[in-house]
Design a protein around this motif. Structure first.
Motif, PDB file in Angstrom:
ATOM      1  N   GLU A  83       0.829  -1.200   0.000  1.00 11.63           N
ATOM      2  CA  GLU A  83       0.000   0.000   0.000  1.00 11.63           C
ATOM      3  C   GLU A  83       0.868   1.256   0.000  1.00 11.63           C
ATOM      4  O   GLU A  83       0.568   2.235  -0.707  1.00 11.63           O
ATOM      5  N   ASN A  84       1.920   1.231   0.782  1.00  7.52           N
ATOM      6  CA  ASN A  84       2.830   2.369   0.871  1.00  7.52           C
ATOM      7  C   ASN A  84       3.475   2.653  -0.487  1.00  7.52           C
ATOM      8  O   ASN A  84       3.538   3.807  -0.927  1.00  7.52           O
ATOM      9  N   GLU A  85       3.952   1.617  -1.169  1.00 10.67           N
ATOM     10  CA  GLU A  85       4.555   1.789  -2.494  1.00 10.67           C
ATOM     11  C   GLU A  85       3.539   2.318  -3.500  1.00 10.67           C
ATOM     12  O   GLU A  85       3.838   3.195  -4.310  1.00 10.67           O
ATOM     13  N   PHE A  86       2.321   1.790  -3.440  1.00  7.62           N
ATOM     14  CA  PHE A  86       1.260   2.249  -4.342  1.00  7.62           C
ATOM     15  C   PHE A  86       0.981   3.739  -4.142  1.00  7.62           C
ATOM     16  O   PHE A  86       0.854   4.500  -5.103  1.00  7.62           O
ATOM     17  N   LEU A  87       0.896   4.146  -2.890  1.00  9.04           N
ATOM     18  CA  LEU A  87       0.617   5.549  -2.590  1.00  9.04           C
ATOM     19  C   LEU A  87       1.770   6.452  -3.029  1.00  9.04           C
ATOM     20  O   LEU A  87       1.540   7.564  -3.523  1.00  9.04           O
ATOM     21  N   LYS A  88       2.996   5.994  -2.862  1.00  7.02           N
ATOM     22  CA  LYS A  88       4.147   6.778  -3.314  1.00  7.02           C
ATOM     23  C   LYS A  88       4.095   6.992  -4.825  1.00  7.02           C
ATOM     24  O   LYS A  88       4.318   8.098  -5.322  1.00  7.02           O
ATOM     25  N   LYS A  89       3.783   5.928  -5.567  1.00  7.76           N
ATOM     26  CA  LYS A  89       3.701   6.028  -7.031  1.00  7.76           C
ATOM     27  C   LYS A  89       2.564   6.952  -7.445  1.00  7.76           C
ATOM     28  O   LYS A  89       2.684   7.731  -8.380  1.00  7.76           O
ATOM     29  N   SER A  90       1.450   6.859  -6.740  1.00  5.25           N
ATOM     30  CA  SER A  90       0.304   7.710  -7.064  1.00  5.25           C
ATOM     31  C   SER A  90       0.627   9.173  -6.839  1.00  5.25           C
ATOM     32  O   SER A  90       0.213  10.042  -7.624  1.00  5.25           O
ATOM     33  N   LEU A  91       1.369   9.491  -5.789  1.00  2.80           N
ATOM     34  CA  LEU A  91       1.735  10.865  -5.509  1.00  2.80           C
ATOM     35  C   LEU A  91       2.701  11.399  -6.562  1.00  2.80           C
ATOM     36  O   LEU A  91       2.611  12.566  -6.962  1.00  2.80           O
ATOM     37  N   LYS A  92       3.592  10.565  -7.062  1.00  2.00           N
ATOM     38  CA  LYS A  92       4.540  10.989  -8.080  1.00  2.00           C
ATOM     39  C   LYS A  92       3.808  11.324  -9.383  1.00  2.00           C
ATOM     40  O   LYS A  92       4.186  12.255 -10.097  1.00  2.00           O
ATOM     41  N   LYS A  93       2.764  10.573  -9.692  1.00  2.00           N
ATOM     42  CA  LYS A  93       1.997  10.811 -10.931  1.00  2.00           C
ATOM     43  C   LYS A  93       1.248  12.133 -10.838  1.00  2.00           C
ATOM     44  O   LYS A  93       1.044  12.788 -11.850  1.00  2.00           O
ATOM     45  N   LEU A  94       0.847  12.549  -9.646  1.00  2.00           N
ATOM     46  CA  LEU A  94       0.109  13.798  -9.490  1.00  2.00           C
ATOM     47  C   LEU A  94       0.994  15.024  -9.669  1.00  2.00           C
ATOM     48  O   LEU A  94       0.522  16.077 -10.036  1.00  2.00           O
TER      49      LEU A  94
END
Length: 95
Positions: A83-94
């Protein structure tokens, strides 16, 4: 106006109680040596003797801690890391 009460560590209390149990010195001598009131030394000695038997009893808390199954905990850690990795990737895309 009264001053603050002194706080003594458990190791200091044990040391004083053991000296009192040895009966090599009077309470007055121990009181002077350790700068603690004789009544306090008597109290610590009594408490030490009362709780001494618990040292040799099986500690049910330790046994219950040893029986904890770590597999569910490791599984949860894995999920949280994903979940932590997913959230990090999502924040980078934003950004």
């Amino acid at each position: 106006m009264k001053g603050k009460r002194k706080r003594y560590t458990a190791s200091f209390k044990a040391k004083v109680a053991l000296e009192a149990i040895k009966d090599k010195h009077t309470l007055a001598e121990l009181s002077k040596k350790f700068e603690v009131h004789a009544n306090m030394i008597s109290k610590w000695k009594q408490e030490f003797l009362e709780k001494a038997t618990s040292i040799f009893e099986k500690d049910s808390e330790q046994e219950s801690e040893e029986k904890i199954d770590p597999d569910p905990l490791y599984a949860r850690i894995g999920r949280l890391e994903l979940e932590n990795e997913f959230l990090k990737k999502s924040l980078k895309k934003l950004h």
